[in-house]
Design a protein around this motif. Sequence first.
Motif, mmCIF file in Angstrom:
data_model
loop_
_atom_site.group_PDB
_atom_site.id
_atom_site.type_symbol
_atom_site.label_atom_id
_atom_site.label_comp_id
_atom_site.label_asym_id
_atom_site.label_seq_id
_atom_site.Cartn_x
_atom_site.Cartn_y
_atom_site.Cartn_z
ATOM 1 N N ALA A 168 16.765 -5.413 17.817
ATOM 2 C CA ALA A 168 17.387 -4.166 17.374
ATOM 3 C C ALA A 168 17.006 -3.938 15.917
ATOM 4 C CB ALA A 168 18.905 -4.254 17.520
ATOM 5 N N THR A 169 16.840 -2.687 15.527
ATOM 6 C CA THR A 169 16.381 -2.373 14.177
ATOM 7 C C THR A 169 17.187 -1.228 13.573
ATOM 8 O OG1 THR A 169 14.718 -0.760 14.898
ATOM 9 C CG2 THR A 169 14.024 -3.064 14.772
ATOM 10 N N ARG A 170 17.215 -1.206 12.246
ATOM 11 C CA ARG A 170 17.820 -0.081 11.520
ATOM 12 C C ARG A 170 17.092 0.059 10.192
ATOM 13 N NH1 ARG A 170 24.183 0.174 10.244
ATOM 14 N NH2 ARG A 170 24.191 0.587 12.505
ATOM 15 N N VAL A 171 16.559 1.247 9.914
ATOM 16 C CA VAL A 171 15.919 1.510 8.624
ATOM 17 C C VAL A 171 17.005 1.613 7.563
ATOM 18 C CG1 VAL A 171 14.533 3.134 7.284
ATOM 19 C CG2 VAL A 171 13.912 2.631 9.653
ATOM 20 N N ILE A 172 16.863 0.838 6.485
ATOM 21 C CA ILE A 172 17.895 0.804 5.452
ATOM 22 C C ILE A 172 17.412 1.390 4.124
ATOM 23 C CG2 ILE A 172 19.061 -1.186 6.457
ATOM 24 C CD1 ILE A 172 17.616 -2.873 4.232
ATOM 25 N N GLY A 173 16.150 1.743 4.029
ATOM 26 C CA GLY A 173 15.636 2.298 2.780
ATOM 27 C C GLY A 173 14.129 2.464 2.854
ATOM 28 N N HIS A 174 13.561 2.990 1.780
ATOM 29 C CA HIS A 174 12.124 3.222 1.728
ATOM 30 C C HIS A 174 11.561 2.758 0.394
ATOM 31 C CE1 HIS A 174 13.464 5.961 4.947
ATOM 32 N NE2 HIS A 174 12.257 5.773 5.448
ATOM 33 N N ASP A 175 10.270 2.534 0.389
ATOM 34 C CA ASP A 175 9.586 1.995 -0.767
ATOM 35 C C ASP A 175 8.155 2.511 -0.749
ATOM 36 O OD1 ASP A 175 9.288 0.370 -3.054
ATOM 37 O OD2 ASP A 175 8.500 -1.286 -1.872
ATOM 38 N N GLU A 176 7.441 2.307 -1.850
ATOM 39 C CA GLU A 176 6.035 2.699 -1.916
ATOM 40 C C GLU A 176 5.279 1.661 -2.740
ATOM 41 O OE1 GLU A 176 3.248 6.620 -2.829
ATOM 42 O OE2 GLU A 176 5.355 6.591 -3.428
ATOM 43 N N LEU A 177 4.072 1.347 -2.310
ATOM 44 C CA LEU A 177 3.242 0.410 -3.043
ATOM 45 C C LEU A 177 2.445 1.139 -4.121
ATOM 46 C CD1 LEU A 177 1.761 -1.835 -0.206
ATOM 47 C CD2 LEU A 177 3.918 -2.075 -1.441
ATOM 48 N N VAL A 178 2.186 0.431 -5.214
ATOM 49 C CA VAL A 178 1.317 0.944 -6.273
ATOM 50 C C VAL A 178 0.267 -0.115 -6.589
ATOM 51 C CG1 VAL A 178 3.074 2.440 -7.289
ATOM 52 C CG2 VAL A 178 2.855 0.081 -8.088
ATOM 53 N N LEU A 179 -0.836 0.314 -7.146
ATOM 54 C CA LEU A 179 -1.903 -0.607 -7.542
ATOM 55 C C LEU A 179 -1.761 -0.906 -9.027
ATOM 56 C CD1 LEU A 179 -4.504 -2.065 -6.571
ATOM 57 C CD2 LEU A 179 -5.787 -0.048 -7.324
ATOM 58 N N VAL A 180 -1.721 -2.182 -9.380
ATOM 59 C CA VAL A 180 -1.586 -2.575 -10.784
ATOM 60 C C VAL A 180 -2.753 -3.470 -11.180
ATOM 61 C CG1 VAL A 180 0.934 -2.355 -10.847
ATOM 62 C CG2 VAL A 180 -0.100 -4.530 -10.158
ATOM 63 N N ALA A 181 -3.124 -3.381 -12.465
ATOM 64 C CA ALA A 181 -4.241 -4.166 -12.990
ATOM 65 C C ALA A 181 -3.899 -4.680 -14.373
ATOM 66 C CB ALA A 181 -5.508 -3.308 -13.045
ATOM 67 N N ALA A 182 -4.601 -5.717 -14.797
ATOM 68 C CA ALA A 182 -4.452 -6.199 -16.173
ATOM 69 C C ALA A 182 -4.989 -5.140 -17.134
ATOM 70 C CB ALA A 182 -5.225 -7.507 -16.345
ATOM 71 N N PRO A 183 -4.442 -5.055 -18.355
ATOM 72 C CA PRO A 183 -4.858 -4.000 -19.285
ATOM 73 C C PRO A 183 -6.355 -3.981 -19.594
ATOM 74 C CG PRO A 183 -2.832 -5.032 -20.037
ATOM 75 C CD PRO A 183 -3.319 -5.851 -18.877
ATOM 76 N N ASP A 184 -7.015 -5.134 -19.539
ATOM 77 C CA ASP A 184 -8.440 -5.154 -19.861
ATOM 78 C C ASP A 184 -9.334 -5.031 -18.629
ATOM 79 O OD1 ASP A 184 -7.837 -7.588 -18.761
ATOM 80 O OD2 ASP A 184 -8.828 -8.800 -20.312
ATOM 81 N N ASP A 185 -8.742 -4.783 -17.467
ATOM 82 C CA ASP A 185 -9.534 -4.581 -16.255
ATOM 83 C C ASP A 185 -10.198 -3.202 -16.293
ATOM 84 O OD1 ASP A 185 -9.755 -5.799 -13.242
ATOM 85 O OD2 ASP A 185 -9.701 -3.605 -13.189
ATOM 86 N N ALA A 186 -11.383 -3.096 -15.728
ATOM 87 C CA ALA A 186 -12.105 -1.820 -15.732
ATOM 88 C C ALA A 186 -11.311 -0.719 -15.056
ATOM 89 C CB ALA A 186 -13.463 -1.992 -15.051
ATOM 90 N N TRP A 187 -10.598 -1.046 -14.008
ATOM 91 C CA TRP A 187 -9.811 -0.021 -13.317
ATOM 92 C C TRP A 187 -8.633 0.463 -14.159
ATOM 93 C CZ3 TRP A 187 -9.291 -1.711 -7.453
ATOM 94 C CH2 TRP A 187 -10.531 -1.524 -6.825
ATOM 95 N N ALA A 188 -8.143 -0.348 -15.082
ATOM 96 C CA ALA A 188 -7.029 0.071 -15.929
ATOM 97 C C ALA A 188 -7.433 1.210 -16.853
ATOM 98 C CB ALA A 188 -6.519 -1.115 -16.746
ATOM 99 N N ARG A 189 -8.728 1.323 -17.134
ATOM 100 C CA ARG A 189 -9.226 2.387 -18.015
ATOM 101 C C ARG A 189 -9.737 3.588 -17.232
ATOM 102 N NH1 ARG A 189 -11.141 -2.479 -20.013
ATOM 103 N NH2 ARG A 189 -13.242 -2.153 -19.132
ATOM 104 N N ARG A 190 -9.594 3.531 -15.948
ATOM 105 C CA ARG A 190 -10.064 4.600 -15.080
ATOM 106 C C ARG A 190 -9.239 5.870 -15.308
ATOM 107 N NH1 ARG A 190 -13.505 4.787 -10.189
ATOM 108 N NH2 ARG A 190 -13.031 6.822 -9.280
ATOM 109 N N ARG A 191 -9.901 7.026 -15.409
ATOM 110 C CA ARG A 191 -9.195 8.287 -15.676
ATOM 111 C C ARG A 191 -9.020 9.143 -14.429
ATOM 112 N NH1 ARG A 191 -11.064 10.621 -21.608
ATOM 113 N NH2 ARG A 191 -10.615 8.699 -22.776
ATOM 114 N N THR A 192 -9.761 8.852 -13.394
ATOM 115 C CA THR A 192 -9.604 9.581 -12.139
ATOM 116 C C THR A 192 -9.124 8.625 -11.068
ATOM 117 O OG1 THR A 192 -11.925 9.188 -11.560
ATOM 118 C CG2 THR A 192 -11.405 11.244 -12.722
#
Length: 309
Positions: A168-192
């Motif tokens: 048996a199941t019951r949805v109790i809430g919702h969430d969303e994933l985000v992508l995180v990187a270290a500050p010096d990672d190339a993707w952290a400086r990405r503008r698009t």
Amino acid sequence: MPPTRFSDRPAELPDLGSLRLLTDVARLGSIGAAGRRAGISQQAASERLRTLEALTGLPLLARAARGSTLTEAGRLLVEWSAPLLDHADDLVAAVRTLREDRSRELHVQASMTIAEHLLPRWLVRLRQERGIAATFRAANTAGVLDAVRAGEADLGFIEGPGDVSGLATRVIGHDELVLVAAPDDAWARRRTPLTPSEIGGRALTSREPGSGTRSVWERALRAAGVAPSAPDSEATTTAAVLATVAAGAPPAFVSARVATRDVEVGLLVRVAVAGLDLRRAFTAVWVGSSRPPAGAVRDLLGIVQETTT
């Protein structure tokens, strides 16, 4: 076997086990699956359902080579018997409590995000307001589902897709994933925003197989037509994933609510992505009918509902 003959005599009250078996056929889709749920063979389940049809005087199942489906009478009987089965479950729980002559400790298992950030305060309220002691264990989604099915946990909380058949199941809430990187990672400086192809082409930091978080982002990539690369490194807790990324490992997908603090203090940078559905549901799971068992399980779910709505 000769066909079942239905009489015009008044129907008698069916036994609860047969009603529950019919309900499981409707929920699980086959007599065999319902029989396994009840711990009996498909032949025994089929014979029991024929006895139920004879007792009620109604054709409840349409049997065919490819399986069985409920007739209109069968669907109505399942609907009408639901309150009776719920009350029976409550009675069983109450008798068990009387027999034990003490409050049974509640055993809970939860996926990592819920276990680390939500469950502790729910259990504190349960102890303060209801006087119910509870123990909990953190595991990935697959582990939580296995524990609930095995009776090792009275209640489970999962945060991603998983095989919940028979539960048996019951949805109790919702969430969303985000992508995180270290500050010096190339993707952290990405503008698009990153595209699914760019994300799928890089080995990321990730939770282990069986994790709800990992299942969500891998499924999102596949839905966008991209096969995810094998992870660069794996960790068994969200905290370990965050620490690994902050130390310079490749980026990772994590819960938005979990990443907030590290992003605010500058340990991590949130990276924009496009074309991926990274939403997920937090779901409670237990064994039994759709109505939660009376007692500690229902009390805890009441607290959960109050704090997530």
